[in-house]
Write an enzyme that holds these catalytic residues in place. Structure first.
Site, PDB file in Angstrom:
ATOM      1  N   CYS A 376       0.830  -1.207   0.000  1.00 57.03           N
ATOM      2  CA  CYS A 376       0.000   0.000   0.000  1.00 57.03           C
ATOM      3  C   CYS A 376       0.865   1.258   0.000  1.00 57.03           C
ATOM      4  CB  CYS A 376      -0.964   0.022   1.192  1.00 57.03           C
ATOM      5  SG  CYS A 376      -2.151  -1.323   1.181  1.00 57.03           S
ATOM      6  N   ASN A 377       1.994   1.188  -0.691  1.00 57.70           N
ATOM      7  CA  ASN A 377       2.911   2.337  -0.759  1.00 57.70           C
ATOM      8  C   ASN A 377       3.540   2.362  -2.150  1.00 57.70           C
ATOM      9  OD1 ASN A 377       4.901   4.293  -0.447  1.00 57.70           O
ATOM     10  ND2 ASN A 377       5.290   3.745   1.687  1.00 57.70           N
TER      11      ASN A 377
END
Length: 829
Positions: A376-377
């Site tokens: 999620c980055n």
């Protein structure tokens, strides 16, 4: 037996926390805090006590900060975006800006969706840009009061980099400007990753907004977070929606609403999760008791990360090539700038990246739990892996989305592997992980190419002066392990690091054969016949072998019509419960029953008649992301399975009245040109394997095992429906269609294997070597067998599949099967 290395994803909860919490609930009655009775007052007072306890943990008080409970860090970020006093474009005064560091979690970047709707511009800032931005605005522009918001993570959830907390004061004072624009800057410090292993002193580093999630600290409760708001900005926050408990007074007939005075109560819509909040008190108490505080946690977790990084970064192949590529901004020498997170990809001897899904599967076989993907980055992933914006868009077009297992596109990695330590991590955990890397990369059990000659692999000695661990517990610094030399092959020579061109066929069922392909019939050769037929009435249980069987609209009749679920209704497979393979179902078509047998248990029968009457409870389940309607098969069989497996479980069956709607797959190239109905299978109606391919693989595996596997045992591990006898190994991978008697099938892709093939289907025992050998034999792929979908024929022949039937394949476009000139070419994979 589990080595848990995903503490950045979630901490593990200690038993003492659960005991303290449940004892509390047994001894007290907690009512809804919005009521006024005795039990409600107790709840309200306890929640307020917990607020103070949390503020104390972050070295601040209610005079400086307000704590607002949310459902998590993401909800806290959304609340900030919705309530910050933005000034939109087009007004008389200068407009606001939302700036965020590119090394930010998805939930931070997602705030720009709200700001865009408010006509506020968002500006991404790279870490290097903020470090070079130390320049004050001109004096005449320093009096502007337009509010801007800058967000950055205290600790990157991708690499563990700790960004300077001094930025907070520098930005608020105007000493540091994220972008050159007049106005007043406020700082959002995303602390979710940081506070799980480091102390945060808000008395010194007074950010305006600090969102956190408690499960990253304690592991329990989940679904609960908080937003700490600096009281200097709290009165400026604007709120539109008001839920229960937030209003001091309002009217339904007129636009009249007056909020509660307390900032926390004003923003906590509805009833807070009060029992979970009460659990937090016990969480902080237990954390302090077990560890002595966050400073000790920081030192402990960093020591483990430093040791692991040092050893891991020194692993080398015999040719000097590194075994891993670590994605880091620091050298792990200082806990003030580096957290306990190590992000990396595993490389082969030529410097090519091994896909993270393969590493994850291998780790699972060693009972090591890691995290893979982009975490999620996307910003940090792009920066460290060198993925361009165009690459992200191309990967999406190639079928890759966040969170899936497509780890390589055109030979380039789409993500990486992350390990992270928490307060309960041990030196043994670090050793287990390093031993796993040695076992899979630096031993002859993981030969990249079969039939290679011997060489030696070594690791450099590792300095360890800085560590306090006993030398007897350390990994041996020098390894002398024989391996084999890669052969020269056109597909594997070339410059190290060059990306390979995309393969002509996508490695997924979702990329079925093109409708425009012109098939070519297989020419000559020995006939191909059906050797065995298996169906699996209960998903992940034992096979039922037949010589002839009816074909239904979902595949073999009754194949995977049932599945075993746990007490929460979640499907159980051999990955979680290997003993499922010892459950032996058989179908009696004449008596219309399924008989289930297991050692030490009396046989039990289940009717084949659909039982979807009034007494049946219809529920929705998920199988590999597909939504299915099911119903429970009753207490009798539930008790039988629970007794045998030693854990609460139930048997459920797919509901026939919902089959056509609930579990379908659009498949290109099928003559029916409609959605194909599936049973409780993962991917397709049928799975086909070739005996010749099994024999080829058996040669490779047998050389590595102390006790060679029998051909029947190996066949059963691959859990196929149709086993064929063809002249050449792996020729099935070149087929576009096949006919068996009156039945026609479309080939829709290869089957990528998981750790279930490592389970002996007769005993339930695991052997990690099988998947590693398959990967080595197939050139790092784990494909074996092909998926088929049935193309119904309007024919008077009965729809039966029989052993001995001839198989007539049609080749893919521009594909000719050439007999291999040597055994090495046969194994090229």
């Amino acid at each position: 037996g589990i080595t848990y290395l995903d503490h950045a994803g979630s901490a593990l909860f200690p038993e003492s926390l659960l005991k303290a919490f449940t004892d509390d609930l047994r001894n007290n009655v907690y009512g809804n805090p919005h009521s006024q009775n005795i039990s409600s007052k107790l709840t309200y007072d306890t929640i307020e006590h917990v607020r103070y306890r949390i503020l104390q943990h972050f070295h601040t008080t209610a005079e400086d900060y307000t704590l607002i409970f949310t459902s998590g860090c993401t909800a806290a970020l959304k609340l900030i975006a919705e309530s910050f006093p933005w000034i939109p474009e087009g007004t008389k005064q200068p407009s606001s800006r939302f700036c965020y560091l590119t090394d930010s979690h998805t939930s931070v970047v997602g705030m720009r969706g709200i700001t865009a709707a408010m006509n506020v511009l968002s500006v991404p800032v790279k870490p290097k840009e903020i470090l070079l931005a130390k320049s004050r605005l001109p004096a005449e522009e320093q009096n502007c009061t337009t509010p801007h918001l800058f967000s950055y993570p205290a600790q990157s959830n991708f690499s563990g980099t700790k960004y300077p907390l001094s930025w907070i004061q520098d930005i608020k004072s105007g000493k540091l400007c994220p972008i050159k624009i007049p106005g007043k800057w406020f700082v959002l410090l995303d602390a979710a990753s940081y506070v799980s292993s480091s102390p945060l002193d808000l008395g010194v580093h007074q950010a305006d907004f600090i969102p956190i999630s408690f499960y990253k600290i304690f592991g329990f409760p989940t679904g609960l977070g908080a937003l700490l708001v600096n009281n200097r900005i709290a009165p400026l926050l604007r709120k539109t929606y008001f839920g229960g408990g937030t209003a001091a007074a309002y009217l339904t007939g007129e636009d009249f609403y007056f909020p509660r005075k307390s900032v926390a109560e004003r923003f906590e819509d509805g009833t807070v999760s009060f029992l979970d909040i009460i659990a937090l008190k016990h969480g902080f108490d237990v954390l302090e008791k077990l560890t002595g505080g966050m400073e000790k946690i920081k030192q402990h977790t960093f020591a483990l990360a430093h040791y692991t990084y040092t050893v891991l970064s020194n692993f080398k192949y015999a040719n000097g090539a590194p075994v891993v590529r670590i994605y880091s901004d620091t050298d792990f020498s200082n806990p003030e700038v580096q957290g306990p997170i190590i992000n990396f990809n595993v490389l082969d001897e030529n410097g090519e990246v091994l896909g993270f899904s393969q590493v994850d599967s291998m780790a699972s076989l060693h009972n090591i739990h890691v995290r893979t993907g982009c975490f999620c980055n996307t910003g940090a992933c792009q920066l460290h892996l060198g993925i361009s914006n165009e690459d992200i868009q191309r990967n999406l077009q190639a079928g890759h989305v966040c969170g899936d297992n497509i780890d390589l596109v055109d030979g380039r990695p789409t993500g990486s592997v992350r390990i992270s330590f928490g307060y309960m991590s041990s030196f043994e955990d670090a050793q287990n992980f390093l031993n796993f890397i040695i076992a899979t990369r630096l031993s002859k059990s993981d030969t990249e190419i079969p039939f290679q000659s011997a060489t030696k692999l070594t690791t450099e000695s590792v300095p360890d002066d800085h560590l306090s661990f006993n030398n007897a517990d350390k990994l041996s610094p020098v390894l002398q392990i024989s391996d084999r030399e890669p052969r020269n092959s056109p597909s594997e020579t070339g410059t190290t690091g060059n990306w390979q061109p995309p393969e002509p066929e996508a490695e997924s069922i979702r990329a079925a054969v093109s409708e425009t392909a012109v098939p070519t019939c297989r020419k000559g050769g020995k006939p191909i016949t059906v050797a065995k037929i298996y169906l699996y009435p209960i998903k992940s249980c034992s096979a039922f072998e037949v010589t002839e069987w009816p074909v239904g609209n979902q595949g073999l009749l009754y194949d995977r019509n049932w599945m075993v679920v746990n007490q929460n209704g979640v499907c159980m497979t051999q990955k979680q419960e290997p003993r499922l393979c010892l459950v032996n179902p058989s179908i009696d078509l004449k008596q219309k029953i399924m008989v289930i047998r297991a050692e030490g248990m009396d046989p039990i029968s289940v009717s084949l008649e659909d039982n979807t009457g009034k007494e049946a409870v219809i529920c929705e389940s998920k199988v590999c992301s597909h939504r299915v309607k099911t119903y429970d098969c009753g207490e009798r069989i539930a008790d039988w399975l629970s007794t045998f497996l030693g854990r609460p479980c139930r048997l459920i069956r797919q509901s026939s009245d919902m089959k056509s709607k609930s579990h379908q797959k659009n498949t290109k190239g099928l003559s029916s040109a409609t959605n194909i109905s599936l049973s409780l299978v993962n991917e397709a109606q049928y799975l086909l394997i070739n005996v010749a391919s099994i024999l080829q693989l058996k040669e490779h595996i047998s050389a590595r095992l102390k006790e060679p596997l029998g051909i029947e045992e190996l066949i059963r591990r691959f859990r196929a429906n149709i086993v064929i006898s063809a002249p050449e190994s792996f020729e099935e991978e070149e087929w576009a269609e096949i006919s068996i008697g009156a039945l026609q099938f479309q080939v829709v892709g290869p089957c990528s294997r998981c750790q279930i093939i490592c389970i002996d289907q007769q005993s339930g025992e695991r052997n990690k070597e099988i998947l590693q050998s398959l990967s080595a034999a197939r050139g790092r792929k784990t494909n074996f067998g092909i998926y088929l979908m049935n193309q119904p024929l309007r024919s008077s022949f009965p729809d039966l599949l029989s052993v001995g039937s001839q198989v007539l394949p049609v080749l893919k476009e521009n594909t000719e099967i050439q007999p291999p000139t040597s055994s090495e070419e046969k194994y090229s994979g």
